[in-house]
Design a protein around this motif. Structure first.
Motif, PDB file in Angstrom:
ATOM      1  N   ASP A   1       0.845  -1.183   0.000  1.00  0.00           N
ATOM      2  CA  ASP A   1       0.000   0.000   0.000  1.00  0.00           C
ATOM      3  C   ASP A   1       0.883   1.237   0.000  1.00  0.00           C
ATOM      4  OD1 ASP A   1      -2.771   1.235   0.422  1.00  0.00           O
ATOM      5  OD2 ASP A   1      -1.629   2.092   2.092  1.00  0.00           O
ATOM      6  N   PHE A   2       0.531   2.220  -0.836  1.00  0.00           N
ATOM      7  CA  PHE A   2       1.360   3.418  -0.917  1.00  0.00           C
ATOM      8  C   PHE A   2       1.380   4.165   0.405  1.00  0.00           C
ATOM      9  CE2 PHE A   2       2.055   7.922  -1.752  1.00  0.00           C
ATOM     10  CZ  PHE A   2       3.240   7.872  -2.481  1.00  0.00           C
ATOM     11  N   GLY A   3       0.270   4.091   1.136  1.00  0.00           N
ATOM     12  CA  GLY A   3       0.240   4.758   2.434  1.00  0.00           C
ATOM     13  C   GLY A   3       1.305   4.229   3.372  1.00  0.00           C
TER      14      GLY A   3
ATOM     15  N   VAL B   1       4.239   2.999   2.451  1.00  0.00           N
ATOM     16  CA  VAL B   1       5.520   3.546   1.973  1.00  0.00           C
ATOM     17  C   VAL B   1       5.669   4.995   2.410  1.00  0.00           C
ATOM     18  CG1 VAL B   1       6.900   4.066  -0.076  1.00  0.00           C
ATOM     19  CG2 VAL B   1       5.515   1.989  -0.003  1.00  0.00           C
ATOM     20  N   HIS B   2       4.588   5.748   2.292  1.00  0.00           N
ATOM     21  CA  HIS B   2       4.599   7.161   2.698  1.00  0.00           C
ATOM     22  C   HIS B   2       4.877   7.305   4.193  1.00  0.00           C
ATOM     23  CE1 HIS B   2       3.375  11.344   3.107  1.00  0.00           C
ATOM     24  NE2 HIS B   2       2.467  10.970   4.005  1.00  0.00           N
ATOM     25  N   GLN B   3       4.243   6.455   4.979  1.00  0.00           N
ATOM     26  CA  GLN B   3       4.400   6.545   6.429  1.00  0.00           C
ATOM     27  C   GLN B   3       5.792   6.098   6.882  1.00  0.00           C
ATOM     28  OE1 GLN B   3       1.485   4.302   8.562  1.00  0.00           O
ATOM     29  NE2 GLN B   3       2.135   5.018  10.584  1.00  0.00           N
ATOM     30  N   LYS B   4       6.336   5.056   6.251  1.00  0.00           N
ATOM     31  CA  LYS B   4       7.607   4.506   6.712  1.00  0.00           C
ATOM     32  C   LYS B   4       8.810   5.295   6.214  1.00  0.00           C
ATOM     33  CE  LYS B   4      10.070   0.106   7.176  1.00  0.00           C
ATOM     34  NZ  LYS B   4      10.008  -1.352   6.922  1.00  0.00           N
ATOM     35  N   TYR B   5       8.746   5.797   4.971  1.00  0.00           N
ATOM     36  CA  TYR B   5       9.912   6.453   4.391  1.00  0.00           C
ATOM     37  C   TYR B   5       9.671   7.915   4.016  1.00  0.00           C
ATOM     38  CZ  TYR B   5      11.763   1.727   4.090  1.00  0.00           C
ATOM     39  OH  TYR B   5      12.209   0.466   4.405  1.00  0.00           O
ATOM     40  N   GLY B   6       8.497   8.419   4.302  1.00  0.00           N
ATOM     41  CA  GLY B   6       8.230   9.826   4.041  1.00  0.00           C
ATOM     42  C   GLY B   6       8.178  10.195   2.572  1.00  0.00           C
ATOM     43  N   VAL B   7       7.846   9.234   1.706  1.00  0.00           N
ATOM     44  CA  VAL B   7       7.730   9.504   0.273  1.00  0.00           C
ATOM     45  C   VAL B   7       6.514  10.392   0.032  1.00  0.00           C
ATOM     46  CG1 VAL B   7       7.394   8.487  -2.005  1.00  0.00           C
ATOM     47  CG2 VAL B   7       8.828   7.333  -0.318  1.00  0.00           C
ATOM     48  N   GLU B   8       6.726  11.490  -0.720  1.00  0.00           N
ATOM     49  CA  GLU B   8       5.635  12.426  -0.954  1.00  0.00           C
ATOM     50  C   GLU B   8       4.470  11.743  -1.665  1.00  0.00           C
ATOM     51  OE1 GLU B   8       8.672  12.776  -2.013  1.00  0.00           O
ATOM     52  OE2 GLU B   8       9.569  14.687  -1.375  1.00  0.00           O
ATOM     53  N   ALA B   9       3.255  12.124  -1.257  1.00  0.00           N
ATOM     54  CA  ALA B   9       2.050  11.544  -1.857  1.00  0.00           C
ATOM     55  C   ALA B   9       1.668  12.318  -3.115  1.00  0.00           C
ATOM     56  CB  ALA B   9       0.907  11.539  -0.855  1.00  0.00           C
ATOM     57  N   SER B  10       2.620  12.454  -4.044  1.00  0.00           N
ATOM     58  CA  SER B  10       2.369  13.176  -5.292  1.00  0.00           C
ATOM     59  C   SER B  10       1.730  12.246  -6.313  1.00  0.00           C
ATOM     60  CB  SER B  10       3.681  13.738  -5.852  1.00  0.00           C
ATOM     61  OG  SER B  10       4.567  12.696  -6.207  1.00  0.00           O
ATOM     62  N   PHE B  11       1.181  12.857  -7.354  1.00  0.00           N
ATOM     63  CA  PHE B  11       0.550  12.062  -8.422  1.00  0.00           C
ATOM     64  C   PHE B  11       1.560  11.146  -9.089  1.00  0.00           C
ATOM     65  CE2 PHE B  11      -0.394  11.603 -12.967  1.00  0.00           C
ATOM     66  CZ  PHE B  11      -1.611  10.927 -12.897  1.00  0.00           C
TER      67      PHE B  11
END
Length: 379
Positions: free
Chosen positions: A220-222, A224-234
């Motif tokens: 789930d992208f969420g 990845v975003h939560q664990k590594y701080g990857v921006e939730a960009s398009f």
């Protein structure tokens, strides 16, 4: 309302059950009215019984069967005539062209899916490591160039590839890349997001997400975003979803093909309106509007599916391949249909026939490509 079908004088259709006001829209009625002139509901005040429901059910089936037989007869025996009748207003005798085409498309693709167990192809799916190697293969092969001009040179090129042990090299490079990413995911991503080249940046993000999906099971992208701080960009979401869908498709290719086939009937209804626009431009001087051309394309496409269904049944029963015969029949039918409906000479019809068929195949190829790309992004 004498133009309405005659009703049998029994059950809820008896004269004694007719009212003076429509129960559906409250429009004033006379007892001689069999139907409401405003909404076409039957003028009857009798409570429904099981017998009434059964009678109406079979009456509707018979009515639809009559329309279906007339539609099939007109399509098969009178090219272009059904469209001419329909645009002139003679519509009650025929089935709705949109619903008819949709039904035929669904039936054909269901038959195609049920007769071919595409899910059995899932056993040919690749492993997670193979997936990573596939993503990397283009980069490696891109560094190799051969000028193959003869069978001897082709054999030399093949031997060269074998000597390079390409599969092992891909696996080694995949493992090395995974190790570099997992050693410091944040550092790797930081170098990727600053890449000015959009295509290279997107490919590197796919490599990054591929490693996280396969090795850390972050589906789930969420996460990845939560664990590594990857921006939730398009762009990041697109790269993540594309990578995840690609991994699924290569692991379960049969299921992916089945999912694509199930979407084909609906792709047709986005494709045909565009094609009808080209027909309208080709016959812009004719009296027909865009909708008339769209109906013409619906009817001809319906005939194509009818022939494909017949061919499919013949092939299944007699274990032969008859598709080319029916394609030839449809090609001739389409020519006759165009000539009869648009009332033009042979030369003009042949020229427009050739141009429209070329446009049709281009649009069909483009539509399938969009379907494939969309399926890869959403599977």
């Amino acid at each position: 309302m004498d133009n309405k079908p005659t009703l049998t004088s029994k059950g809820r259709y008896k004269l004694k059950y007719r009212g003076t006001e429509c129960l559906n829209c409250s429009h004033p009625l006379d007892v001689s009215d069999k139907y409401c002139p405003n909404c076409s509901q039957i003028n009857s005040t009798k409570k429904l019984s099981i017998t009434d429901l059964v009678d109406e059910f079979f009456a509707n089936i018979i009515s639809y069967d009559s329309k279906l037989l007339k539609t099939l007869s007109a399509l098969l025996l009178r090219p272009g005539r059904i469209t001419a009748d329909y645009v002139k207003g003679k519509r009650v005798s025929y089935t709705n062209p949109y619903r008819f085409l949709l039904s035929l498309a669904i039936i054909y693709f269901l038959m195609l899916s049920f007769s071919n167990d595409f899910t059995s192809l899932d056993r040919l799916g690749v492993t997670e490591n193979d997936n990573a190697s596939i993503l990397l293969a283009d980069e490696v092969i891109g560094d190799l160039s051969f000028n193959v001009g003869s069978s001897g040179e082709a054999e030399v090129a093949q031997n060269t590839l074998d000597s390079l042990q390409l599969s092992e090299k891909l696996t080694d490079q995949t493992n090395l890349r995974d190790s570099l990413i997992l050693a410091s995911p944040n550092t790797f991503y930081g170098t990727v997001k600053d890449n000015p080249s959009i295509s290279e940046r997107f490919q590197q993000k796919q490599d990054f997400f591929s490693t996280l999906i396969r090795k850390e099971k972050l589906y789930d992208f969420g996460a990845v975003h939560q664990k590594y701080g990857v921006e939730a960009s398009f762009e990041n979401r697109l790269a993540f979803n594309a990578t995840k869908s690609f991994l699924r498709a290569t692991q379960r290719p049969g299921s992916f093909i089945s999912a694509m086939i199930s979407k084909l009937p609906f792709v047709i209804f986005f494709f045909l309106p565009v094609f009808a626009l080209f027909i309208w431009l080709m016959y812009v001087r004719k009296k027909y509007n865009y909708t008339d051309h769209l109906i013409f394309s619906f009817h001809n496409q319906s005939l194509l599916f009818i022939l494909l269904i017949i061919s499919f049944l013949i092939d299944a029963i007699f274990d032969v391949f008859s598709g080319w015969i029916f394609i030839f029949v449809f090609s001739f039918y389409l020519y006759k249909s165009m000539r009869r409906f648009y009332s033009e000479g042979r030369f003009k019809t042949i020229v427009k026939y050739t141009l429209l068929n070329t446009i049709f195949f281009i649009l069909a190829t483009f539509s399938v490509a969009i379907l494939l790309a969309g399926s890869m992004l959403t599977y």
